[in-house]
Design a protein around this motif. Structure first.
Motif, PDB file in Angstrom:
ATOM      1  N   SER A 303       0.817  -1.215   0.000  1.00  0.00           N
ATOM      2  CA  SER A 303       0.000   0.000   0.000  1.00  0.00           C
ATOM      3  C   SER A 303       0.849   1.262   0.000  1.00  0.00           C
ATOM      4  N   LYS A 308      -1.633   8.037  -1.805  1.00  0.00           N
ATOM      5  CA  LYS A 308      -2.870   8.028  -1.025  1.00  0.00           C
ATOM      6  C   LYS A 308      -3.802   9.113  -1.542  1.00  0.00           C
ATOM      7  N   CYS A 321      -4.181  -2.302   9.667  1.00  0.00           N
ATOM      8  CA  CYS A 321      -3.168  -2.101   8.628  1.00  0.00           C
ATOM      9  C   CYS A 321      -1.855  -2.755   9.009  1.00  0.00           C
TER      10      CYS A 321
END
Length: 513
Positions: A303, A308, A321
């Motif tokens: 990620s 983002k 997460c």
């Protein structure tokens, strides 16, 4: 002492040759990166224009100053594929401690920049690593005796407080993609990386002062040059010290006899060869002890590689997460330290932390060597040191411990199940342990010791238990066999509890199938 500054814009330049030589002689490197600032949100990461590597050649403890060189890698001019493997090896080299200030963001942008030029999969980690913020917090906590502040200070504030210098940040938001770079930009970029070395050296000196008694004892241990081969081999510290000393002597001889080497330009093939074999000098003992005690690592997850974007809705909890991040790396895929191909003895050995202490007793019941921590509330580094010294695999439920895996490769495993029986089966299957009925109840569940090979008679057991353990009188009329632990002297007998336990683990381990 001001560092030498070298701009590297080509692999055919003398500056690049000097860089590759410096990387083989540096155990301490400061890292920083610069890019053109982004004014608005965009769908891709900014392109890194400059990478700074501040190399400290040799240790700096005491009045003698080590030489420092700062290399400014012009990533807009140099071929990224030609330096990719070199940088990747430096980032993960166990012989080099990397320093940075909030460097994770820099690494994300740097990895994206290299990937865009076909250098897949980019960079995913930096280890061993130390963040300057962690160093500052340590110095504040130890020297001022106050709690570590929650807020993070800027690098300029830390430099002002620890080094007494003002670090101007006016050029931080300048256009780093524009060429040529101004002299002010070069100085700013070099200073940002070099100050990391200076701050670390203060920390290193403080730690060395604290450990003077240990260092004196170490020097005294190595002062006897007449120790025999048997003593050297029996003491791994002495053996390691002598081997390292001989290595340095050999390096000095090679450098002295190859006078033309420093002047010759390095070809790309040579650079790749150097990086592949990691022709670097091992850390000295004081630096290695800092890495073991305070070392960190930067680890990028999938990620992190995507910019983002703001989304409506509830934000996912950080705990979830972190759990997902760890799951990528907690699968066991390497031979354990007791593997015969690694020089092990073939006997599985585990260390169960406090979160899986019940699993230790279950492992002992099926005949597996399973130790527990020395103290009731051990620090992470204590667990790692114990596992390393005793050559055990550390079993834990704590995901944070996996961050220290670079300190003891293939010696940390995160147990996924919650129930003890399921944990036992998980460990047996993961490590392919061979359990047989003869092994059951062959270890002391109290201390992990082995039993005396010959069973005791009732009279021998009664004598052994005097002043130590109470044995019910009714047992002496039952013609039972008694067993005694060789380590803690605890007595056991083959009563109803014993037979119930044996049957339980026959069922749990599915030995009757």
């Amino acid at each position: 002492m001001d560092p030498e500054i070298h701009l590297v814009a080509s692999i055919d330049s003398p500056e690049f040759t000097l860089l590759t030589q410096s990387l083989t002689q540096s155990s301490l490197i400061g890292l920083d990166a610069e890019w053109k600032p982004i004014r608005t949100q965009q769908s891709s990461f900014p392109t890194v224009s400059l990478l700074q590597l501040a190399c400290q050649l040799g240790p700096r403890l005491g009045p003698d100053s080590a030489k420092s060189l700062v290399f400014l890698l012009d990533l807009s001019a140099i071929s990224l594929s030609s330096i990719y493997e070199l940088l990747r090896d430096v980032f993960v080299s166990p012989d080099v401690l990397k320093l940075g200030f909030r460097f994770k963001q820099d690494l994300i942008y740097l990895s994206s920049t290299f990937c865009s030029q076909g250098c897949d999969p980019g960079f995913d980690r930096v280890e061993p690593f130390l963040d300057i913020t962690s160093i500052y917090n340590y110095l504040q906590h130890k020297s001022l005796g106050r709690r570590i502040p929650k807020e993070t200070k800027s690098l300029a504030s830390i430099c002002k407080e620890l080094l007494g210098i003002s670090l101007s940040k006016e050029l931080q938001c300048s256009d780093w993609s524009h060429r040529p770079l101004t002299e002010e930009q070069k100085t700013y970029a070099a200073t940002d990386a070099h100050c990391l070395l200076e701050i670390f050296n203060i920390f290193h000196f403080k730690v060395a002062e604290k450990g003077n008694s240990f260092c004196s004892a170490t020097e005294q241990r190595f002062s006897n040059v007449d120790c025999g081969l048997k003593q050297i081999l029996e003491n791994p510290d002495i053996c390691h010290k002598l081997l390292r000393s001989k290595f340095f002597d050999a390096v000095d001889i090679v450098r002295a006899t190859t006078s033309e080497f420093p002047q010759r330009k390095a070809t790309l093939e040579e650079v790749v060869s150097w990086s592949s074999c990691r022709n670097t000098i091992p850390m000295d003992d004081s630096l290695f002890s800092i890495v073991r005690k305070y070392g960190e690592r930067i680890l990028l997850k999938e990620s992190d590689r995507k910019p983002k974007t703001k989304k409506k809705g509830k934000k996912q909890s950080s705990a979830v997460c972190k759990e997902k991040q760890i799951e990528i790396f907690d699968e066991w895929c390497s031979p354990p330290p007791w593997d015969l191909t690694l020089g092990g003895d073939g006997c599985p050995k585990f260390l169960c932390d406090v979160m899986v202490e019940g699993l230790a007793k279950h492992l002992r019941c099926v005949g597996i060597d399973a130790a527990i921590p020395y103290s009731k509330k051990p620090e992470s580094r204590e667990l790692i040191d114990q596992a390393r010294k005793e050559n055990r695999v550390l079993l834990t439920r704590d995901s944070k411990l996996l961050r220290h895996e670079y300190l003891i490769k293939n010696q940390i495993y995160r147990v996924k199940n919650l129930l003890k029986n399921e944990q036992l089966l998980e460990v047996i299957e993961t490590f392919q342990l061979k359990i047989c009925e003869d092994q059951l109840m062959s270890r002391c569940t109290k201390c992990n010791g082995r039993f005396i090979q010959k069973p005791l008679t009732a009279e021998e057991a009664s004598e052994a238990a005097k002043g130590f353990q109470v044995i019910p009188n009714c047992l002496f009329d039952s013609n039972l066999e008694f067993w005694q632990c060789m380590d803690c002297n605890q007595l056991y007998w083959e009563g109803t509890q014993y037979h119930n336990a044996v049957q339980k683990f026959i069922n749990v381990c599915k030995l009757n199938e």
